[in-house]
Design an enzyme around this catalytic site. Structure first.
Site, PDB file in Angstrom:
ATOM      1  N   GLU A   1      12.282  -9.429   2.126  1.00 29.88           N
ATOM      2  CA  GLU A   1      11.451  -8.034   2.325  1.00 29.88           C
ATOM      3  C   GLU A   1      12.513  -6.879   2.217  1.00 29.88           C
ATOM      4  O   GLU A   1      13.592  -6.895   2.541  1.00 29.88           O
ATOM      5  CB  GLU A   1      11.300  -8.012   4.102  1.00 29.88           C
ATOM      6  CG  GLU A   1      10.477  -7.097   4.733  1.00 29.88           C
ATOM      7  CD  GLU A   1      10.207  -7.335   6.261  1.00 29.88           C
ATOM      8  OE1 GLU A   1       9.722  -6.404   6.709  1.00 29.88           O
ATOM      9  OE2 GLU A   1      10.579  -8.325   6.485  1.00 29.88           O
TER      10      GLU A   1
ATOM     11  N   TYR B   1      10.986   9.100   1.311  1.00 31.78           N
ATOM     12  CA  TYR B   1      11.160   8.253   0.393  1.00 31.78           C
ATOM     13  C   TYR B   1      12.119   8.649  -1.136  1.00 31.78           C
ATOM     14  O   TYR B   1      12.082   7.776  -1.965  1.00 31.78           O
ATOM     15  CB  TYR B   1       9.661   7.626  -0.308  1.00 31.78           C
ATOM     16  CG  TYR B   1       9.224   7.182   1.042  1.00 31.78           C
ATOM     17  CD1 TYR B   1       9.566   5.950   1.601  1.00 31.78           C
ATOM     18  CD2 TYR B   1       8.299   7.883   1.653  1.00 31.78           C
ATOM     19  CE1 TYR B   1       8.967   5.507   2.902  1.00 31.78           C
ATOM     20  CE2 TYR B   1       7.408   7.188   2.852  1.00 31.78           C
ATOM     21  CZ  TYR B   1       7.953   6.241   3.347  1.00 31.78           C
ATOM     22  OH  TYR B   1       7.041   5.682   4.526  1.00 31.78           O
TER      23      TYR B   1
ATOM     24  N   PRO C   1       0.807  -1.056   0.137  1.00 30.52           N
ATOM     25  CA  PRO C   1       0.000  -0.092   0.069  1.00 30.52           C
ATOM     26  C   PRO C   1       0.782   1.179   0.021  1.00 30.52           C
ATOM     27  O   PRO C   1       1.993   1.342   0.700  1.00 30.52           O
ATOM     28  CB  PRO C   1      -0.601  -0.101   1.257  1.00 30.52           C
ATOM     29  CG  PRO C   1      -0.115  -1.142   2.270  1.00 30.52           C
ATOM     30  CD  PRO C   1       0.640  -2.052   1.201  1.00 30.52           C
ATOM     31  N   ASN C   2       0.426   2.309  -0.599  1.00 29.26           N
ATOM     32  CA  ASN C   2       1.138   3.501  -1.137  1.00 29.26           C
ATOM     33  C   ASN C   2       2.308   3.588  -1.843  1.00 29.26           C
ATOM     34  O   ASN C   2       2.523   4.773  -1.886  1.00 29.26           O
ATOM     35  CB  ASN C   2       0.982   4.287   0.592  1.00 29.26           C
ATOM     36  CG  ASN C   2      -0.433   4.459   1.158  1.00 29.26           C
ATOM     37  OD1 ASN C   2      -1.241   4.699   0.516  1.00 29.26           O
ATOM     38  ND2 ASN C   2      -0.359   3.917   2.409  1.00 29.26           N
TER      39      ASN C   2
ATOM     40  N   HIS D   1      12.609  -2.326   2.218  1.00 25.75           N
ATOM     41  CA  HIS D   1      12.147  -1.243   2.923  1.00 25.75           C
ATOM     42  C   HIS D   1      12.962  -0.147   2.418  1.00 25.75           C
ATOM     43  O   HIS D   1      14.465  -0.100   2.425  1.00 25.75           O
ATOM     44  CB  HIS D   1      11.747  -1.061   4.298  1.00 25.75           C
ATOM     45  CG  HIS D   1      10.943  -2.091   4.846  1.00 25.75           C
ATOM     46  ND1 HIS D   1       9.479  -1.822   4.575  1.00 25.75           N
ATOM     47  CD2 HIS D   1      11.146  -3.439   5.203  1.00 25.75           C
ATOM     48  CE1 HIS D   1       8.994  -2.846   5.273  1.00 25.75           C
ATOM     49  NE2 HIS D   1       9.880  -3.812   5.616  1.00 25.75           N
TER      50      HIS D   1
ATOM     51  N   ARG E   1       4.864  11.062  -2.403  1.00 24.11           N
ATOM     52  CA  ARG E   1       4.415  11.216  -0.875  1.00 24.11           C
ATOM     53  C   ARG E   1       5.627  11.097  -0.244  1.00 24.11           C
ATOM     54  O   ARG E   1       6.521  10.468  -0.165  1.00 24.11           O
ATOM     55  CB  ARG E   1       3.857   9.797  -0.620  1.00 24.11           C
ATOM     56  CG  ARG E   1       3.550   9.249   0.707  1.00 24.11           C
ATOM     57  CD  ARG E   1       3.092   7.969   0.992  1.00 24.11           C
ATOM     58  NE  ARG E   1       3.153   7.539   2.322  1.00 24.11           N
ATOM     59  CZ  ARG E   1       3.721   6.393   3.053  1.00 24.11           C
ATOM     60  NH1 ARG E   1       4.075   5.576   2.166  1.00 24.11           N
ATOM     61  NH2 ARG E   1       3.337   6.208   4.283  1.00 24.11           N
TER      62      ARG E   1
ATOM     63  N   ARG F   1      12.818   4.969  12.552  1.00 24.79           N
ATOM     64  CA  ARG F   1      11.365   5.916  12.459  1.00 24.79           C
ATOM     65  C   ARG F   1      10.411   5.525  13.893  1.00 24.79           C
ATOM     66  O   ARG F   1      11.148   5.152  14.656  1.00 24.79           O
ATOM     67  CB  ARG F   1      10.725   5.479  11.223  1.00 24.79           C
ATOM     68  CG  ARG F   1      11.523   5.796   9.989  1.00 24.79           C
ATOM     69  CD  ARG F   1      10.991   5.686   8.790  1.00 24.79           C
ATOM     70  NE  ARG F   1       9.796   6.538   8.580  1.00 24.79           N
ATOM     71  CZ  ARG F   1       8.879   6.174   7.785  1.00 24.79           C
ATOM     72  NH1 ARG F   1       8.819   5.255   6.670  1.00 24.79           N
ATOM     73  NH2 ARG F   1       7.469   6.973   7.554  1.00 24.79           N
TER      74      ARG F   1
END
Length: 158
Positions: free
Chosen positions: A104, A23, A10-11, A106, A18, A113
């Site tokens: 995974e 990012y 999502p997003n 990121h 964003r 964070r």
């Protein structure tokens, strides 16, 4: 040619607009383009898929489990976005298609964070985790799949 799936949650369709301070300005289509180009360079077909819907992501993991069993897939690079911290269902989907390798990934360092981002339900099911290298993390994860499951430095003969 075996496939690598670049799977985004999502997003991530909002990349480039964003929270660019977090990012960056690279868009999802940019990420997909450089992942496909890198896949060609390392000898793999790359499929990209993004969804804001948990069930669609689960279905794609299941599909790649079937591809892996048929010998058509090397693995998955998966940025589950916020589902990282909430989805036991994604954890179970990955465990359900073992031994399909899922890395995974990121973009940001989630451990630097907010505290709620420090826990991942996906990590215990993943073959590896790449965190905090920006969008280059996707390429690092792709290379990690190849190194870990095809050309391990630990088992390579000199």
């Amino acid at each position: 040619m075996k496939k690598i799936l670049i799977l985004n949650g999502p997003n991530l369709n909002l990349l480039g607009t964003r929270e660019p301070e977090q990012y960056g300005f690279t868009t999802l289509s940019d990420v997909e383009a450089f992942c496909k180009a890198h896949g060609e360079k390392i000898g793999y077909e790359v499929e990209c898929f993004q969804s804001n819907w948990e069930g669609a992501l689960i279905d794609k993991v299941h599909e790649y489990g079937r591809h892996w069993k048929a010998g058509d897939a090397l693995g998955v690079v998966f940025n589950p976005g916020a589902f990282t911290h909430t989805s036991i269902a994604l954890h179970d989907a990955i465990k359900g298609v073992e031994p399909l390798p899922v890395i995974e990934c990121h973009i940001s360092n989630v451990h630097a964070r907010e505290a709620f981002r420090h826990h991942s339900w996906v990590s215990p099911a993943a073959a590896g985790v790449v965190i905090g290298f920006g969008v280059d993390g996707y390429l690092i994860a792709m290379d990690g799949l190849v190194r870990k499951f095809v050309h391990s430095a630990a088992t390579r003969q000199s």
